[in-house]
Design a protein around this motif. Sequence first.
Motif, PDB file in Angstrom:
ATOM      1  N   TYR A 415       0.835  -1.206   0.000  1.00 13.62           N
ATOM      2  CA  TYR A 415       0.000   0.000   0.000  1.00 13.62           C
ATOM      3  C   TYR A 415       0.868   1.253   0.000  1.00 13.62           C
ATOM      4  O   TYR A 415       1.779   1.411   0.817  1.00 13.62           O
ATOM      5  CB  TYR A 415      -0.944   0.019   1.216  1.00 13.62           C
ATOM      6  CG  TYR A 415      -1.920   1.175   1.130  1.00 13.62           C
ATOM      7  CD1 TYR A 415      -3.042   1.085   0.325  1.00 13.62           C
ATOM      8  CD2 TYR A 415      -1.662   2.382   1.788  1.00 13.62           C
ATOM      9  CE1 TYR A 415      -3.920   2.158   0.195  1.00 13.62           C
ATOM     10  CE2 TYR A 415      -2.529   3.470   1.662  1.00 13.62           C
ATOM     11  CZ  TYR A 415      -3.648   3.343   0.861  1.00 13.62           C
ATOM     12  OH  TYR A 415      -4.504   4.406   0.720  1.00 13.62           O
ATOM     13  N   ARG A 416       0.595   2.130  -0.942  1.00  5.89           N
ATOM     14  CA  ARG A 416       1.280   3.424  -0.994  1.00  5.89           C
ATOM     15  C   ARG A 416       0.225   4.502  -1.230  1.00  5.89           C
ATOM     16  O   ARG A 416      -0.684   4.303  -2.032  1.00  5.89           O
ATOM     17  CB  ARG A 416       2.294   3.474  -2.150  1.00  5.89           C
ATOM     18  CG  ARG A 416       3.350   2.384  -2.073  1.00  5.89           C
ATOM     19  CD  ARG A 416       4.527   2.716  -2.962  1.00  5.89           C
ATOM     20  NE  ARG A 416       5.332   3.769  -2.394  1.00  5.89           N
ATOM     21  CZ  ARG A 416       6.060   4.627  -3.099  1.00  5.89           C
ATOM     22  NH1 ARG A 416       6.087   4.539  -4.418  1.00  5.89           N
ATOM     23  NH2 ARG A 416       6.760   5.572  -2.523  1.00  5.89           N
ATOM     24  N   ILE A 417       0.350   5.595  -0.520  1.00  2.78           N
ATOM     25  CA  ILE A 417      -0.611   6.680  -0.735  1.00  2.78           C
ATOM     26  C   ILE A 417      -0.332   7.245  -2.134  1.00  2.78           C
ATOM     27  O   ILE A 417       0.838   7.379  -2.534  1.00  2.78           O
ATOM     28  CB  ILE A 417      -0.457   7.764   0.361  1.00  2.78           C
ATOM     29  CG1 ILE A 417      -0.750   7.125   1.743  1.00  2.78           C
ATOM     30  CG2 ILE A 417      -1.369   8.954   0.109  1.00  2.78           C
ATOM     31  CD1 ILE A 417      -0.442   8.010   2.918  1.00  2.78           C
ATOM     32  N   GLU A 419      -0.300  10.025  -3.550  1.00  2.00           N
ATOM     33  CA  GLU A 419       0.591  11.178  -3.629  1.00  2.00           C
ATOM     34  C   GLU A 419       2.062  10.736  -3.593  1.00  2.00           C
ATOM     35  O   GLU A 419       2.880  11.188  -4.392  1.00  2.00           O
ATOM     36  CB  GLU A 419       0.294  12.079  -2.432  1.00  2.00           C
ATOM     37  CG  GLU A 419       0.682  13.504  -2.626  1.00  2.00           C
ATOM     38  CD  GLU A 419       0.440  14.286  -1.325  1.00  2.00           C
ATOM     39  OE1 GLU A 419      -0.368  13.840  -0.486  1.00  2.00           O
ATOM     40  OE2 GLU A 419       1.100  15.328  -1.165  1.00  2.00           O
ATOM     41  N   SER A 420       2.358   9.789  -2.677  1.00  2.00           N
ATOM     42  CA  SER A 420       3.747   9.326  -2.555  1.00  2.00           C
ATOM     43  C   SER A 420       4.132   8.524  -3.787  1.00  2.00           C
ATOM     44  O   SER A 420       5.263   8.570  -4.255  1.00  2.00           O
ATOM     45  CB  SER A 420       3.932   8.422  -1.337  1.00  2.00           C
ATOM     46  OG  SER A 420       2.959   8.631  -0.385  1.00  2.00           O
ATOM     47  N   ARG A 421       3.177   7.775  -4.309  1.00  2.00           N
ATOM     48  CA  ARG A 421       3.431   6.910  -5.460  1.00  2.00           C
ATOM     49  C   ARG A 421       3.955   7.727  -6.640  1.00  2.00           C
ATOM     50  O   ARG A 421       4.876   7.335  -7.336  1.00  2.00           O
ATOM     51  CB  ARG A 421       2.109   6.209  -5.831  1.00  2.00           C
ATOM     52  CG  ARG A 421       2.277   4.955  -6.625  1.00  2.00           C
ATOM     53  CD  ARG A 421       0.951   4.259  -6.784  1.00  2.00           C
ATOM     54  NE  ARG A 421       0.660   3.352  -5.675  1.00  2.00           N
ATOM     55  CZ  ARG A 421       1.159   2.133  -5.575  1.00  2.00           C
ATOM     56  NH1 ARG A 421       1.946   1.686  -6.516  1.00  2.00           N
ATOM     57  NH2 ARG A 421       0.875   1.374  -4.549  1.00  2.00           N
ATOM     58  N   GLY A 430       7.780  -1.574   3.285  1.00  2.00           N
ATOM     59  CA  GLY A 430       8.584  -1.233   4.471  1.00  2.00           C
ATOM     60  C   GLY A 430       7.794  -1.297   5.764  1.00  2.00           C
ATOM     61  O   GLY A 430       8.208  -1.984   6.715  1.00  2.00           O
ATOM     62  N   LEU A 431       6.644  -0.606   5.823  1.00  2.00           N
ATOM     63  CA  LEU A 431       5.912  -0.530   7.094  1.00  2.00           C
ATOM     64  C   LEU A 431       5.304  -1.869   7.501  1.00  2.00           C
ATOM     65  O   LEU A 431       5.143  -2.134   8.691  1.00  2.00           O
ATOM     66  CB  LEU A 431       4.829   0.547   7.019  1.00  2.00           C
ATOM     67  CG  LEU A 431       5.348   1.987   7.089  1.00  2.00           C
ATOM     68  CD1 LEU A 431       4.196   2.986   7.021  1.00  2.00           C
ATOM     69  CD2 LEU A 431       6.143   2.226   8.375  1.00  2.00           C
ATOM     70  N   SER A 432       4.932  -2.703   6.477  1.00  2.00           N
ATOM     71  CA  SER A 432       4.365  -3.997   6.882  1.00  2.00           C
ATOM     72  C   SER A 432       5.468  -4.873   7.488  1.00  2.00           C
ATOM     73  O   SER A 432       5.214  -5.624   8.428  1.00  2.00           O
ATOM     74  CB  SER A 432       3.642  -4.693   5.728  1.00  2.00           C
ATOM     75  OG  SER A 432       4.550  -5.167   4.796  1.00  2.00           O
TER      76      SER A 432
HETATM   77  P1  ADP Z   1       7.352   2.795   0.852  1.00  2.00           P
HETATM   78  O1  ADP Z   1       7.946   3.866   1.655  1.00  2.00           O
HETATM   79  O2  ADP Z   1       8.361   1.930   0.215  1.00  2.00           O
HETATM   80  O3  ADP Z   1       6.327   3.292  -0.101  1.00  2.00           O
HETATM   81  P2  ADP Z   1       6.230   1.930   3.323  1.00  2.00           P
HETATM   82  O4  ADP Z   1       5.546   0.686   3.669  1.00  2.00           O
HETATM   83  O5  ADP Z   1       7.427   2.285   4.122  1.00  2.00           O
HETATM   84  O6  ADP Z   1       6.550   1.833   1.815  1.00  2.00           O
HETATM   85  O7  ADP Z   1       5.180   3.105   3.460  1.00  2.00           O
HETATM   86  C1  ADP Z   1       3.892   2.929   2.933  1.00  2.00           C
HETATM   87  C2  ADP Z   1       3.296   4.276   2.588  1.00  2.00           C
HETATM   88  O8  ADP Z   1       3.019   5.008   3.781  1.00  2.00           O
HETATM   89  C3  ADP Z   1       4.208   5.142   1.836  1.00  2.00           C
HETATM   90  O9  ADP Z   1       4.131   4.910   0.454  1.00  2.00           O
HETATM   91  C4  ADP Z   1       3.674   6.516   2.164  1.00  2.00           C
HETATM   92  O10 ADP Z   1       2.585   6.819   1.333  1.00  2.00           O
HETATM   93  C5  ADP Z   1       3.186   6.368   3.584  1.00  2.00           C
HETATM   94  N1  ADP Z   1       4.178   6.860   4.555  1.00  2.00           N
HETATM   95  C6  ADP Z   1       5.069   6.127   5.240  1.00  2.00           C
HETATM   96  N2  ADP Z   1       5.780   6.890   6.093  1.00  2.00           N
HETATM   97  C7  ADP Z   1       5.318   8.157   5.936  1.00  2.00           C
HETATM   98  C8  ADP Z   1       5.659   9.429   6.507  1.00  2.00           C
HETATM   99  N3  ADP Z   1       6.605   9.552   7.429  1.00  2.00           N
HETATM  100  N4  ADP Z   1       4.968  10.504   6.102  1.00  2.00           N
HETATM  101  C9  ADP Z   1       3.972  10.399   5.181  1.00  2.00           C
HETATM  102  N5  ADP Z   1       3.638   9.249   4.591  1.00  2.00           N
HETATM  103  C10 ADP Z   1       4.305   8.159   4.938  1.00  2.00           C
END
Ligand code: ADP
Length: 475
Positions: A415-417, A419-421, A430-432
């Motif tokens: 899952y990626r938001i 905007e970040s994608r 990473g977070l999972s």
């Molecule tokens: P990745 O960073 O590789 O996309 P992660 O599992 O670490 O994967 O994070 C998942 C999503 O959570 C990120 O794509 C991002 O959208 C959001 N995210 C993680 N950490 C932050 C943060 N510190 N600030 C804002 N959004 C974040």
Amino acid sequence: MFNSIKLRLALLFLLIFSLVFAGLEFFQHHELKIAGIRLVDDHLKSSNQTLANILTIEESHGQIKDELVELNQTATGEYALKLSGHYYQITGASDSKALARSPSLSLAGAYLPLLQPSDEPRYDTITGPDGQRLRMITQNYRFRAGVLIFQTAESLDDVSRLASSLRDLSIVIYPALLILCGIAVFIISSWALHPLKAFSRSLSRITEANLGERVEEKGLAAEIKPLAVDFNTMMGRLEASFTRQKQFLSDASHELRTPTSIIKSFCDVILGRTRSADDYREAFRKISETVNRMCGIINRILVISRLDSKEMRFSPSKVDLNETLKDVVRLIEPMAAGKGVRITLERGNVTVSGDREGLTEVFTNMVENAVKYNKQGGSVHITVSGEADTAIVTVRDTGIGMAAGETKKIFDRFYRIDESRSQTIGSGLGLSIVRSIVESHGGSIDVKSEPGTGSEFTIRLPKNPVWKSNGSTHV
Ligand code: ADP
């Protein structure tokens, strides 16, 4: 063959019925004998009394002696036949001399044994003059002439015969009853087990293709219903895990497809026509960068699958969180410097029992994200503190933040938001991985975030979790 419940039930019932029937037979035989002996005793008592009455009457006429002599000769019926099994004997109590005997005794020259006579009737089972079992009554009667002992005896052959004929009948009836009961139990158990067959039929309908199918619980027998409920619950878990695996596979393929397409398009460009050395260098640099990214994704997929299958073995040791975070900051600082992000670490003297490599992976991910999703010239503030049994690490950034609805989803795989994608490179894994490792340490992770302002991640770790031999924790 003995695996059949029906057969086992039938055999068990046969065994129980055999024991019951044997007990019943023994009891009947015993009771019948007692009842027969009681009847004989009643008869003996009345015969003895009759003899005594005759003598009482004769004594009133002064003829007791004559009557005694007469009793020796005038007996009728069975008493008159030699060793007929029906005897009487009258004996003087003072000299124990037999005054009268039934011809059945006197003809054989036999006597009834004198067994401590008293005024109360006394009953004994004795062996008669011809070896038969006899029942005998002995009782004193008082006459003017003195005390006389009256004894009457009767063979127990009839009682024994009755008991044996009942036993013969039982030997025929009980086995027949047993066989009938066995067949009945077999049929009843077949009928009782029928719902199990129906249950097994509905189980066999569930295949990999229709994992969503469930066993109908309504209308099932009370004994089978819990089985169906448990089975359906288990199927629910299996289906969820199967769906997760499928989703994971499809997400992984999807994530790997993008870099693969990038590599392919660069290869097409290179192979399309002859290019300058700089163009080739640039193309290979991009390909190498993309391959690195792919390797990163593949490594993370491998970590996740090892965490899932519990193959990942943690090696717990004392980990100084200050030192670990210092190393992490040192590692990320060049990346942060490129973005003008300042990292500060507020130290606290906290040590936990954990896997050094796993925890370094956790904090690296957290700090990396805090830099990656930060604004140009922003900051990251890390604090290490401790409560009684818990170590707390917070990573606060002044980055892009996220909407409330996203904070739960960011821990899902891939899952990626959006905007970040579009703005940053990442895998969404990473977070999972972070959550899995933290939970494997018996800890938890929370996030508070405000879009446009920043995010704060808080990790809580028990300082001294109990590690099991398989590398998992039991807090
Ligand atoms: P990745 O960073 O590789 O996309 P992660 O599992 O670490 O994967 O994070 C998942 C999503 O959570 C990120 O794509 C991002 O959208 C959001 N995210 C993680 N950490 C932050 C943060 N510190 N600030 C804002 N959004 C974040």
